[in-house]
Write an enzyme that holds these catalytic residues in place. Structure first.
Site, mmCIF file in Angstrom:
data_model
loop_
_atom_site.group_PDB
_atom_site.id
_atom_site.type_symbol
_atom_site.label_atom_id
_atom_site.label_comp_id
_atom_site.label_asym_id
_atom_site.label_seq_id
_atom_site.Cartn_x
_atom_site.Cartn_y
_atom_site.Cartn_z
ATOM 1 C CG ASN A 7 -1.880 1.095 1.315
ATOM 2 O OD1 ASN A 7 -1.828 2.020 0.501
ATOM 3 N ND2 ASN A 7 -2.763 1.040 2.283
ATOM 4 N NE ARG A 91 -6.334 1.553 0.053
ATOM 5 C CZ ARG A 91 -6.352 2.603 0.833
ATOM 6 N NH1 ARG A 91 -5.286 2.927 1.547
ATOM 7 N NH2 ARG A 91 -7.433 3.340 0.936
ATOM 8 C CG HIS A 180 -13.109 3.593 3.302
ATOM 9 N ND1 HIS A 180 -13.861 4.596 3.879
ATOM 10 C CD2 HIS A 180 -11.819 3.917 3.523
ATOM 11 C CE1 HIS A 180 -13.049 5.478 4.440
ATOM 12 N NE2 HIS A 180 -11.811 5.105 4.235
ATOM 13 N N GLY A 210 -13.149 5.309 10.667
ATOM 14 C CA GLY A 210 -11.799 5.463 11.194
ATOM 15 C C GLY A 210 -11.477 6.935 11.120
ATOM 16 C CG ASN A 211 -7.997 10.234 10.603
ATOM 17 O OD1 ASN A 211 -8.679 11.011 11.281
ATOM 18 N ND2 ASN A 211 -6.910 10.608 9.978
ATOM 19 N N GLY A 212 -10.645 8.448 8.282
ATOM 20 C CA GLY A 212 -11.598 8.666 7.190
ATOM 21 C C GLY A 212 -12.796 7.784 7.490
ATOM 22 N NE ARG A 241 -10.652 13.173 3.519
ATOM 23 C CZ ARG A 241 -10.381 11.875 3.598
ATOM 24 N NH1 ARG A 241 -11.256 11.029 4.100
ATOM 25 N NH2 ARG A 241 -9.239 11.422 3.159
ATOM 26 C CG ASP A 283 -7.301 9.901 18.342
ATOM 27 O OD1 ASP A 283 -8.247 9.250 18.842
ATOM 28 O OD2 ASP A 283 -6.202 9.400 18.063
ATOM 29 N N GLY A 331 -11.049 2.037 12.939
ATOM 30 C CA GLY A 331 -10.570 2.515 14.240
ATOM 31 C C GLY A 331 -11.652 2.875 15.242
ATOM 32 N N GLY A 333 -15.084 2.457 14.788
ATOM 33 C CA GLY A 333 -16.124 1.423 14.777
ATOM 34 C C GLY A 333 -15.753 0.199 15.583
ATOM 35 C CD GLU A 334 -11.714 -2.850 13.472
ATOM 36 O OE1 GLU A 334 -10.702 -3.200 14.106
ATOM 37 O OE2 GLU A 334 -11.715 -2.714 12.235
ATOM 38 C CG ASN A 335 -10.464 0.137 18.650
ATOM 39 O OD1 ASN A 335 -10.217 -0.959 19.132
ATOM 40 N ND2 ASN A 335 -9.899 0.574 17.550
ATOM 41 C CD GLU A 385 -9.152 -1.028 4.108
ATOM 42 O OE1 GLU A 385 -8.663 -0.722 5.214
ATOM 43 O OE2 GLU A 385 -9.466 -0.205 3.256
HETATM 44 P P1 AMP Z 1 -8.260 4.083 11.222
HETATM 45 O O1 AMP Z 1 -8.253 5.220 10.244
HETATM 46 O O2 AMP Z 1 -9.243 3.022 10.904
HETATM 47 O O3 AMP Z 1 -6.884 3.551 11.522
HETATM 48 O O4 AMP Z 1 -8.777 4.709 12.608
HETATM 49 C C1 AMP Z 1 -7.991 5.615 13.339
HETATM 50 C C2 AMP Z 1 -8.873 6.356 14.303
HETATM 51 O O5 AMP Z 1 -9.569 5.436 15.151
HETATM 52 C C3 AMP Z 1 -8.112 7.242 15.280
HETATM 53 O O6 AMP Z 1 -7.844 8.505 14.724
HETATM 54 C C4 AMP Z 1 -9.075 7.349 16.431
HETATM 55 O O7 AMP Z 1 -9.929 8.440 16.212
HETATM 56 C C5 AMP Z 1 -9.918 6.086 16.354
HETATM 57 N N1 AMP Z 1 -9.681 5.191 17.506
HETATM 58 C C6 AMP Z 1 -8.731 4.265 17.661
HETATM 59 N N2 AMP Z 1 -8.850 3.655 18.861
HETATM 60 C C7 AMP Z 1 -9.918 4.202 19.472
HETATM 61 C C8 AMP Z 1 -10.592 4.017 20.730
HETATM 62 N N3 AMP Z 1 -10.167 3.126 21.626
HETATM 63 N N4 AMP Z 1 -11.669 4.784 20.995
HETATM 64 C C9 AMP Z 1 -12.117 5.685 20.103
HETATM 65 N N5 AMP Z 1 -11.550 5.906 18.920
HETATM 66 C C10 AMP Z 1 -10.466 5.184 18.591
#
Ligand code: AMP
Length: 401
Positions: A7, A91, A180, A210-212, A241, A283, A331, A333-335, A385
């Site tokens: 990637n 990718r 995505h 996630g961030n996006g 964004r 974040d 990020g 959604g999972e956490n 991915e």
């Molecule tokens: P990704 O782009 O999928 O890697 O997601 C990154 C983003 O996930 C980070 O900028 C955080 O905003 C969010 N993130 C990661 N861990 C957590 C958590 N434990 N609680 C809330 N948001 C999280």
């Protein structure tokens, strides 16, 4: 078959080496600060100690060479020789209308990706750099490209066209493409597998946040709508964004603030979203901390984010005339149990019933977080991915044999 997934970003290169006999990851890593004086290669071989190397890596060709050196290093490596790598998967962000799935790289494919530079000026050029570098360092090894947009090529014309003069679509390909795609495809299939139900029978809303961030309405296994558009700026409020806004704001603000095209672009892509409203961070962890501490700016940012996300879920339930499954991934959604809880709290009209205890459990596996009575299954599915790209690469190379 051993497959290397790459990637490439403008100054970074992520990689993962798979053994496709059991889909295990042999090693993964990241090269950062390509083109700067001290580039960093962080390498994580499975079952061995992680290693970080700082050196001068001026372009992607050297980056790939260093990665291959690391993969075959007697101490940190996982391969005897580079020749063990039988295929490479890349990718690519934008596949325009030309690519409806992953394909083997040919001269024509590379030319088409170059023709799409206009639509993805930040993302497609580094992808070509990565492909060229891999070809140079692994001559004769088949290369495959997977596109972020491909999964959404099933969207109907009424969904992908903007209600603006049609000549802009004909002349400049202005339409909605989404992004995505590999993630939405992976988690929707994984959801059907987890539930042991045929995907053809399911209406799924996949929330890649996630961030996006983007949402997709997946009906019968096909993307029928997605929240990102011509570019990843459309749709949900994201880390930096804006997501959806009145398009007239662009010219209004440009006029009032005497902003150039690149300045307004940067404002909407890099200085908006959670960052702009909180004034402190993009974040979600920081935003949630601020919200819990009663900070007004973080609270507003959190509430806007959740509200906009929930409205999109509602609109996709309307688009599909119902929803059977909602999947959270990436990020946030999972956490973030609290984002999931707050969103689901106001989806009771759809029959969503969240199990608050299950929602709090942390795990890297797919899991259900709704109650047995819930009319909609709510799942958390970690996205992958790279695995989608590795599987596509493996399949396409096998078919070519
Ligand atoms: P990704 O782009 O999928 O890697 O997601 C990154 C983003 O996930 C980070 O900028 C955080 O905003 C969010 N993130 C990661 N861990 C957590 C958590 N434990 N609680 C809330 N948001 C999280």
């Amino acid at each position: 078959m051993k497959v290397l997934v790459i990637n490439s970003g403008s100054s970074s290169l992520k990689y993962q080496l798979y053994d496709m006999t059991d889909e295990s990851v042999l090693a993964k890593g990241l090269v950062e600060r390509i083109g700067m004086d001290s580039s960093i290669l962080n390498h994580k071989p499975t079952g061995k100690e992680e290693v970080t190397e700082v050196s001068e890596i001026l372009e992607h060709n050297t980056a790939i060479r260093k990665v291959l050196d690391m993969l075959t290093d007697p101490e940190h490596g996982v391969l005897e020789s580079v020749g063990e790598i039988q295929a490479v998967g890349h990718r690519v962000v934008h596949g325009g209308e030309a690519f409806k799935g992953s394909v083997l790289v040919t001269g024509e494919v590379k030319s088409e990706i170059r023709r799409l530079f206009d639509l993805a000026p930040l993302h497609n050029p580094p992808a070509i750099m990565g492909i060229t570098a891999a070809e140079r360092n692994m001559p004769g090894v088949p290369q495959v490209v997977a596109f972020d947009t491909a999964f959404h090529q099933t969207m109907d014309e009424k969904v992908y066209l903007y209600p603006i003069p049609k000549v802009l679509y004909k002349k400049h390909h202005v339409r909605r493409y989404g992004a995505h795609g590999t993630s939405h495809e992976y988690v929707s299939k994984a959801a059907a597998e987890y539930l042991d139900r045929p995907i053809e029978d399911l209406k799924i809303i996949t929330c890649h946040i996630g961030n996006g961030a983007s949402l997709t309405a997946v009906k019968g296994g096909k993307s029928v709508d997605t929240s990102m558009g011509l570019t990843p700026l459309e749709g949900l409020m994201m880390g930096t964004r804006s997501g959806d806004l009145d398009p007239a704001i662009v010219t209004f603000v440009m006029n009032k603030e005497e902003l150039s095209l690149s300045e307004v672009n940067s404002m909407l892509n890099k200085h908006s979203g959670l960052l702009a409203i909180s004034g402190s961070s993009s974040d979600m962890r920081d935003i949630t901390d601020g919200w819990e501490a009663g900070e007004p700016n973080e609270t507003l940012a959190f509430e806007m984010y959740e509200y906009r996300l929930r409205k999109y879920i509602g609109s996709y339930a309307a688009a599909m005339n119902g929803v059977d499954v909602i999947v959270f991934t990436a990020g946030v959604g999972e956490n973030s149990a609290i984002v999931r809880e707050k969103v689901c709290q106001n989806l009771t009209y759809l029959g969503v019933e969240l199990d608050k205890e299950l929602n709090k459990i942390r795990s890297g596996d797919p899991r259900r977080i709704s109650t047995p009575n819930s009319k909609v299954e709510v799942l958390v599915i970690p996205t992958n991915e790279e695995l989608v790209i590795a599987r596509d690469t493996h399949r396409i190379v096998q078919e070519e044999k």
